[in-house]
Design an enzyme around this catalytic site. Structure first.
Site, PDB file in Angstrom:
ATOM      1  N   ASP A   8       0.864  -1.096  -0.059  1.00 33.57           N
ATOM      2  CA  ASP A   8      -0.197   0.023  -0.079  1.00 33.57           C
ATOM      3  C   ASP A   8       0.757   1.263   0.233  1.00 33.57           C
ATOM      4  O   ASP A   8       1.418   1.448   1.003  1.00 33.57           O
ATOM      5  CB  ASP A   8      -0.802  -0.064   1.187  1.00 33.57           C
ATOM      6  N   GLY A  11       1.212   8.612   0.680  1.00 36.30           N
ATOM      7  CA  GLY A  11       1.854   9.864   0.685  1.00 36.30           C
ATOM      8  C   GLY A  11       3.032   9.736   1.947  1.00 36.30           C
ATOM      9  O   GLY A  11       3.981  10.228   1.995  1.00 36.30           O
ATOM     10  N   THR A  12       2.577   9.167   3.239  1.00 33.75           N
ATOM     11  CA  THR A  12       3.442   9.137   4.342  1.00 33.75           C
ATOM     12  C   THR A  12       4.182   7.846   4.336  1.00 33.75           C
ATOM     13  O   THR A  12       5.427   7.652   4.623  1.00 33.75           O
ATOM     14  CB  THR A  12       2.614   9.643   5.475  1.00 33.75           C
ATOM     15  N   GLY A  64      -3.832   8.070  -7.267  1.00 38.43           N
ATOM     16  CA  GLY A  64      -3.743   8.452  -8.716  1.00 38.43           C
ATOM     17  C   GLY A  64      -4.811   7.378  -9.709  1.00 38.43           C
ATOM     18  O   GLY A  64      -5.313   6.798  -9.183  1.00 38.43           O
ATOM     19  N   ASN A 104      -6.055   1.729  -7.852  1.00 36.91           N
ATOM     20  CA  ASN A 104      -6.247   2.791  -7.139  1.00 36.91           C
ATOM     21  C   ASN A 104      -6.640   2.825  -5.609  1.00 36.91           C
ATOM     22  O   ASN A 104      -7.235   1.700  -5.208  1.00 36.91           O
ATOM     23  CB  ASN A 104      -7.403   3.596  -7.704  1.00 36.91           C
ATOM     24  N   ASP A 105      -5.834   3.470  -4.726  1.00 41.38           N
ATOM     25  CA  ASP A 105      -6.397   3.254  -3.297  1.00 41.38           C
ATOM     26  C   ASP A 105      -7.626   3.136  -2.710  1.00 41.38           C
ATOM     27  O   ASP A 105      -7.989   2.472  -2.035  1.00 41.38           O
ATOM     28  CB  ASP A 105      -5.281   4.178  -2.458  1.00 41.38           C
ATOM     29  N   GLU A 154     -13.871   8.943  -8.022  1.00 42.45           N
ATOM     30  CA  GLU A 154     -13.163   9.999  -7.759  1.00 42.45           C
ATOM     31  C   GLU A 154     -13.940  11.259  -6.927  1.00 42.45           C
ATOM     32  O   GLU A 154     -14.127  12.025  -7.444  1.00 42.45           O
ATOM     33  CB  GLU A 154     -12.399  10.514  -8.790  1.00 42.45           C
TER      34      GLU A 154
END
Length: 300
Positions: A8, A11-12, A64, A104-105, A154
């Site tokens: 997974d 961003g962090t 994304g 996609n997440d 989205e």
């Protein structure tokens, strides 16, 4: 029984775990996500190399626009250096022809719930993931809705306040759980403006300023659900993301949804009310969902 490495990409943190074919998580670890492409690719290859002998395939969840057929990611969300990276090609060129799946997440979160969570047995349903923005995945006839450009679900890009200017009118901005937490923390002058635990302690005490901001936030999420419901007519919505672990979140969203129906009798009489539930999976959702996406492609 076959085991898979599921990764997974956030961003962090970059989380990864070994999951077997039945959905048992055998182990889970994480490292900080590199902020530059070459370092990221090196870290990804290191994780796969350390587990290659144990796994039949690799499943990846990533922010994304994701072409799950080719393994190419566009834009990359909070990680723009991932734009146009072909994960399938990258991994297979380094480790051979093992199965690789990329999803996609937000859609992975929905697939996790469909496979083993609260959307099981609900062929028309959705997950709404409340985080920095608003991710999501829509399930129709037991299949993930991808759309013509892999962009269905989205939800962050929906407009829900025409009076505001610029990006503030987008769901991803004014339904951001992170922004809501920070807004309350600022109002209450808390030391850590990102301390969600402290914020929910104040909410559990019915602190007036905090409660007003939180209830308005839940109302916007309820309106979001109503808008989606008017288009795709689903039975169940799973609310995920970090704040979903707080029972107050789903409880208040349900209360706000019912208030909207009282205010709009025509809607109440016409649209069947869906169930709004807490998602089963929290921090591990995308690991499960990425694997389920791969398993579906392999027809298992």
């Amino acid at each position: 029984m076959r085991n898979y490495l599921s990764i997974d990409i956030g961003g962090t943190n970059l989380k990864y775990g070994l999951i077997d074919h039945s959905g048992s998580l055998l182990f889970k670890q994480q490292v900080t996500t590199p902020t530059e492409k070459s370092a990221f690719v090196a870290e990804l290859k290191k994780i796969i190399a350390n587990n290659r002998s144990k796994v039949f395939g690799v499943a990846i969840s990533v922010p994304g626009q994701v072409d799950s057929q080719t393994g190419i990611v566009y834009h990359g969300g909070s990680l723009p250096f991932l734009d146009r990276l072909n994960f399938q090609q990258l991994i297979q060129s380094a480790f051979g022809e093992l199965p690789v799946g990329v999803e996609n997440d937000g859609k992975a979160g929905a697939l996790a719930e469909l496979w083993l969570g609260v959307l099981q047995g609900q062929p028309n349903s959705a997950a709404i993931i409340l985080g920095t923005g608003v991710g999501g995945g829509i399930i129709l006839n037991n299949q993930l809705l991808s759309g013509s450009h892999f962009q269905a679900g989205e939800l962050s890009f929906m407009v829900n306040n025409y009076q505001l200017a610029g990006e503030d009118k987008l769901v991803g901005m004014n339904c951001s759980a992170v922004e809501m937490i920070e807004k309350i923390a600022i109002k209450l002058n808390l030391a850590d403006k990102k301390d969600g635990i402290a914020v929910f302690e104040k909410l559990s005490q019915q602190q007036p300023l905090a409660w007003k901001i939180f209830r308005a936030y839940c109302q916007r999420v309820a309106y979001l659900i109503l808008n989606v419901q008017s288009v795709v007519d689903l039975t169940t919505y799973a609310i995920g993301g970090g704040i979903s672990s707080q029972p107050l979140v789903v409880k208040t969203i349900n209360e706000e949804y019912d208030k909207i129906l009282l205010e709009l009798p025509l809607v109440k009489e016409t649209l069947t009310r869906p169930q709004i539930k807490k998602a089963k999976f929290e921090n591990s959702a995308n690991l499960y969902g990425a694997l389920y996406s791969l398993l579906q492609r392999l027809d298992y």
